[in-house]
Enzyme design. Structure first.
Site, PDB file in Angstrom:
ATOM      1  CD1 TRP A 150     -12.713 -29.417  27.399  1.00 47.01           C
ATOM      2  CD2 TRP A 150     -13.892 -28.252  25.911  1.00 47.01           C
ATOM      3  NE1 TRP A 150     -13.472 -28.513  28.098  1.00 47.01           N
ATOM      4  CE2 TRP A 150     -14.217 -27.785  27.214  1.00 47.01           C
ATOM      5  CE3 TRP A 150     -14.519 -27.664  24.810  1.00 47.01           C
ATOM      6  CZ2 TRP A 150     -15.136 -26.760  27.443  1.00 47.01           C
ATOM      7  CZ3 TRP A 150     -15.434 -26.639  25.030  1.00 47.01           C
ATOM      8  CH2 TRP A 150     -15.737 -26.198  26.335  1.00 47.01           C
ATOM      9  CB  SER A 224      -9.909 -23.485  33.646  1.00 43.77           C
ATOM     10  OG  SER A 224      -9.167 -24.336  34.502  1.00 43.77           O
ATOM     11  CD  GLU A 245      -5.097 -18.547  25.499  1.00 40.33           C
ATOM     12  OE1 GLU A 245      -6.014 -18.092  26.210  1.00 40.33           O
ATOM     13  OE2 GLU A 245      -5.278 -19.294  24.543  1.00 40.33           O
ATOM     14  CG  LEU A 246      -4.434 -19.058  32.332  1.00 36.71           C
ATOM     15  CD1 LEU A 246      -4.153 -18.601  33.745  1.00 36.71           C
ATOM     16  CD2 LEU A 246      -4.384 -20.577  32.218  1.00 36.71           C
ATOM     17  CD  GLU A 377     -13.513 -18.343  30.093  1.00 34.85           C
ATOM     18  OE1 GLU A 377     -12.923 -18.153  29.021  1.00 34.85           O
ATOM     19  OE2 GLU A 377     -13.032 -19.031  31.020  1.00 34.85           O
TER      20      GLU A 377
END
Length: 521
Positions: A150, A224, A245-246, A377
């Site tokens: 998002w 995530s 791609e996390l 994170e």
């Protein structure tokens, strides 16, 4: 209507449509239907049917269509940025940057697609292959799935989807259920320009994303680590490739000789851009003790001057906007509370602000690695700053993390910068800059550790990852029979063995030795 009936109606609505709520105002700003698994399967079939003709157009034909799509984006820039802002709560400045990313990405791949997709001539290796001509061809995976988060409603799909489309694939996009309006509009724009049915947008929750993974031939996911792990598991079961791609926990290392005013400005922007809701956000800073106090003062001044709120379209009167979701706001609040409970001090900010999903730009000092804000994170507008004894100590602290996406080093000494950069356990290092590696399409954006698999961009590799390579071998000289074919003959085999030794050994004793049938000298 009873409360029970109302709740049932809302539950049913959630399964059939998504009401998109502005995190800035709490108002419903749009509605999209929720697609079923059957819808996803039907969409996939339609995309597959259109893909062969799309591939057959070749790079030249495909880039004409992508240029038209770029024209559509520029013609609808105002409404797109308004939609981005409405559904994400970004400041106008943050939202408008997505147009720049879209323009640059499309132009880069349009300019280079013919070169990137060209057959590659390869020199043969080994004596036995001297008469062979080798070519590598590239064919796209027929159907690629692109699942995006998002935090970049336009830029996210563009960064990966454009390369896949220009490679000749059809692409099924699944944007986040939090911000589906922008890419749904872009998908309508694709149809409006008369483009082939090789781009589709499906909307929904996690089950729709699972359906996409089950239908496609290759999947690109950004999001995530937990969801990425689930996608990798399913891709492995289906034996299809995935690129992930996390998450990130990017570290900023400030050496004693750094340009502190520039570093402080970079820290404020790198930590607060998009309310800290980007994977490469500056999430923690390690500052050498000699300049710690001065750096903290400068950062406090920069962050304290930031304008907070979601501004009017086109006004550029705010810097930091809203958080996108209540859950993310809760995470930020939990991390700050945990830090304070363990001895950290809030220098700037530290509180949620209402109405809307806002958290004040926050600077934390006296932090350590026992705190969640330094380990997990955060994905929010916070910057914890920790004192390091030396630059080597700072690198050790930076590497003490399960993530490894990006980082930055601040020093005036270029040899020191490159020496330290080799020790950083992350896919990117910015020297005297922040976040800049994210926008370099000629180099890889890759994650180490739990920050991902594969890479984004990296020149031709960013397009060819959506392709299957095919080796084509032909003969420069066509003999009646190959020397190694049946039947085996002693004379021919012995001659070949001697020639292999003569050309393949690295000293004269082995070159001139005759091998016996027992293999001894």
């Amino acid at each position: 209507m009873s409360a029970q009936a109302t709740a049932a109606t809302r539950t049913e609505a959630r399964h059939t449509r998504i009401e998109v709520v502005s995190p800035a105002t709490g108002r419903v700003v749009g509605v999209v239907p929720v697609n079923s698994r059957e819808d996803v399967a039907a969409t996939a079939a339609e995309l597959r049917a259109a893909q062969p003709e799309w591939e057959a157009r070749g790079p030249g034909g495909r880039k004409v269509v992508l240029r038209r799509f770029l024209d559509w984006i520029l013609d609808n820039e105002q409404s797109l940025v308004e939609t981005i802002q409405a559904e994400s709560g970004k400041s106008w400045g943050d939202a408008s940057l997505e147009i720049i990313m879209a323009v640059d990405t499309i132009n880069y791949y349009v300019k280079n697609v013919s070169k990137f997709m060209a057959d590659r001539t390869v020199s043969p290796a080994g004596l036995a292959n001297l008469t062979k001509k080798l070519t590598v061809q590239y064919r796209p995976y027929p159907l690629v799935g692109v699942i995006t988060p998002w935090n970049g409603p336009l830029a996210g799909p563009i960064m990966d989807g454009v390369a896949a489309l220009l490679a000749g694939a059809a692409v099924a996009f699944k944007p986040s259920e939090v911000t589906p309006l922008t890419w749904s509009a872009a998908a309508r724009g694709w149809r409006d320009i008369g483009a082939p049915t090789v781009l589709a947008c499906v909307n929904g929750y996690g089950d729709v994303g699972q359906a996409v993974v089950d239908e496609v031939d290759m999947v690109m996911f950004t999001g995530s680590t937990a969801t990425g792990r689930a996608i990798a598991t399913r891709a492995g079961e289906r034996l299809i490739p995935c690129s992930l791609e996390l998450g990130g926990k990017d570290a900023m290392i400030v050496c004693a000789d750094a340009n502190l005013p520039r570093a402080a400005k970079a820290a404020a922007w790198g930590a607060m851009f998009n309310s800290g809701q980007i994977c490469v956000s500056v999430e923690r800073a390690y500052v050498v003790a000699d300049v710690y106090d001065r750096f903290v003062d400068l950062v406090a001044s920069e962050v304290g001057a930031l304008r907070h709120g979601t501004d009017a379209p086109g006004s550029f009167s705010s810097d930091v906007g809203a958080m996108a979701t209540a859950a993310q706001l809760d995470t930020v609040e939990r991390h700050v509370a945990d830090a304070v409970a363990k001895g950290a001090h809030v220098l700037i900010g530290g509180h949620r602000r209402e109405p809307g999903l806002y958290f004040e730009p926050t600077v934390l000092t006296d932090v350590d690695h026992s705190m969640l804000c330094m380990r997990e994170e955060t994905f929010g507008p916070t910057l914890p700053i920790m004192k390091a004894d030396t630059e080597d100590h700072a690198v050790e602290l930076a590497n003490d993390c399960v993530y490894g996406l990006g980082s930055s080093i601040w020093t005036r000494d270029h040899s020191r910068a490159h020496r330290l950069s080799r020790r950083i356990e992350a896919g990117a290092v910015n020297i005297n800059n922040a976040l800049a590696t994210t926008f370099q399409m000629t180099t890889p954006m890759s994650g180490w550790k739990q920050s991902g698999l594969g890479q984004r961009f990296d020149g031709a590799a960013g397009m060819l990852k959506f392709c299957r390579p095919k080796t084509v071998l032909s003969e420069r000289i066509e003999l009646p029979s190959e020397p190694l074919w049946y039947p085996y003959r002693r004379r021919v085999s012995t001659s070949i063995a001697r020639l292999v030794r003569l050309t393949g050994a690295h000293d004269w004793r082995r070159r001139l030795t005759t091998r016996t049938k027992e293999g001894s000298r």
